[in-house]
Design an enzyme around this catalytic site. Structure first.
Site, mmCIF file in Angstrom:
data_model
loop_
_atom_site.group_PDB
_atom_site.id
_atom_site.type_symbol
_atom_site.label_atom_id
_atom_site.label_comp_id
_atom_site.label_asym_id
_atom_site.label_seq_id
_atom_site.Cartn_x
_atom_site.Cartn_y
_atom_site.Cartn_z
ATOM 1 N N ASP A 176 0.837 -1.195 0.000
ATOM 2 C CA ASP A 176 0.000 0.000 0.000
ATOM 3 C C ASP A 176 0.873 1.245 0.000
ATOM 4 O OD1 ASP A 176 -2.981 0.699 0.198
ATOM 5 O OD2 ASP A 176 -2.012 2.136 1.539
HETATM 6 C C1 LIG Z 1 2.936 8.670 -5.519
HETATM 7 C C2 LIG Z 1 2.678 7.646 -6.594
HETATM 8 C C3 LIG Z 1 1.719 6.650 -6.437
HETATM 9 N N1 LIG Z 1 1.495 5.735 -7.421
HETATM 10 C C4 LIG Z 1 0.478 4.666 -7.288
HETATM 11 C C5 LIG Z 1 1.009 3.356 -6.685
HETATM 12 C C6 LIG Z 1 -0.267 2.638 -6.274
HETATM 13 O O1 LIG Z 1 -0.704 1.825 -7.363
HETATM 14 C C7 LIG Z 1 -1.250 3.785 -6.058
HETATM 15 C C8 LIG Z 1 -1.676 3.862 -4.610
HETATM 16 O O2 LIG Z 1 -2.775 3.052 -4.397
HETATM 17 P P1 LIG Z 1 -2.780 1.763 -3.469
HETATM 18 O O3 LIG Z 1 -4.073 1.773 -2.730
HETATM 19 O O4 LIG Z 1 -1.514 1.659 -2.675
HETATM 20 O O5 LIG Z 1 -2.761 0.565 -4.507
HETATM 21 P P2 LIG Z 1 -3.732 0.224 -5.724
HETATM 22 O O6 LIG Z 1 -5.162 0.454 -5.348
HETATM 23 O O7 LIG Z 1 -3.218 0.928 -6.974
HETATM 24 O O8 LIG Z 1 -3.468 -1.320 -5.940
HETATM 25 P P3 LIG Z 1 -3.754 -2.567 -4.947
HETATM 26 O O9 LIG Z 1 -4.449 -2.072 -3.691
HETATM 27 O O10 LIG Z 1 -4.600 -3.506 -5.754
HETATM 28 O O11 LIG Z 1 -2.382 -3.122 -4.668
HETATM 29 O O12 LIG Z 1 -0.571 4.997 -6.421
HETATM 30 C C9 LIG Z 1 2.221 5.779 -8.615
HETATM 31 O O13 LIG Z 1 2.005 4.949 -9.515
HETATM 32 N N2 LIG Z 1 3.174 6.750 -8.784
HETATM 33 C C10 LIG Z 1 3.448 7.695 -7.839
HETATM 34 O O14 LIG Z 1 4.329 8.546 -8.050
#
Ligand SMILES: Cc1cn([C@H]2C[C@H](O)[C@@H](COP(=O)(O)OP(=O)(O)OP(=O)(O)O)O2)c(=O)[nH]c1=O
Length: 202
Positions: free
Chosen positions: A69
């Protein structure tokens, strides 16, 4: 891997891990008084455990399950995915000209113990990275939102995409910001005996 995140899939594939994805549904709700670090750690652990339980009930071959997460932390505020355009633009402007932290927790849960390794049933590690943004105008925030990139990302930006143009400095783990810190993931893969690319120390 108990994750639908395309970034996490790419990062895991990058270090040679063979994996299947599991769809789990863990409510993302911060408890009163829960610190951002405790919150993100709990969610990663809950996702991994939910994936492990799903695997057990599916009758498929058992293997350690990864959950992760990511949240953006600004002071005591936790910024998750923006709920709509207004929230997305406001989030970006809030991050402008300041430093924030990106916290990503990665957790492994094993529904079984194999003979050759005996880690605790579950282990979780936290990656904390500082990111500095430059100044951002309201017009830029508007244009960035219109690209569609911020919508599914914590803090409403993607450092691996167009969002890189806002970043002036980063201290910590780039892959942690993208959603799966490779250093900690590799450590846990090794502890749990999951085959992946092995660095030779000789
Ligand atoms: C800050 C930042 C976040 N993110 C993304 C990563 C995570 O996928 C998302 C945060 O949401 P999460 O809730 O951590 O994850 P998710 O819903 O995408 O996937 P799952 O719960 O199924 O594992 O933000 C980026 O891709 N680049 C960035 O620079």
């Amino acid at each position: 891997m108990a994750s639908q995140s395309p970034r996490r899939r790419e990062l895991l594939a990058q270090i040679g891990v063979n994996y299947e994805t599991l769809r789990v549904d863990v409510p993302e709700e911060r408890q009163p008084g829960e610190s951002p670090a405790d919150y993100v750690t709990r969610l990663a652990a809950d996702k991994a455990r939910a994936g492990g339980e799903l695997l057990l009930s599916s009758g498929k071959e058992l293997a350690p399950v990864l959950g992760a997460d990511t949240v953006v932390v600004l002071g005591d505020q936790v910024l998750e995915k923006p709920v709509d355009a207004e929230a997305g633009k406001a989030m970006l402007l809030q991050l402008a000209n300041r430093e924030h932290q990106v916290m990503t927790a990665v957790s492994f849960y094993t529904p079984c113990y194999k003979q050759d390794y005996k880690p605790d049933r579950q282990q979780t590690m936290l990656s904390v990275t500082k990111v500095q943004f430059r100044d951002i105008t309201a017009a830029e925030a508007e244009r960035y939102w219109a690209t569609g990139e911020p919508q599914d990302k914590a803090g409403g930006y993607g450092i691996q995409g167009l969002g890189a143009v806002f970043v002036t400095a980063i201290e910590g783990s780039y892959t942690g910001v993208v959603g799966l810190p490779i250093e900690q993931t590799y450590e846990l893969l090794t502890r749990f005996g999951v085959p992946c690319w092995q660095a030779s120390k000789e």
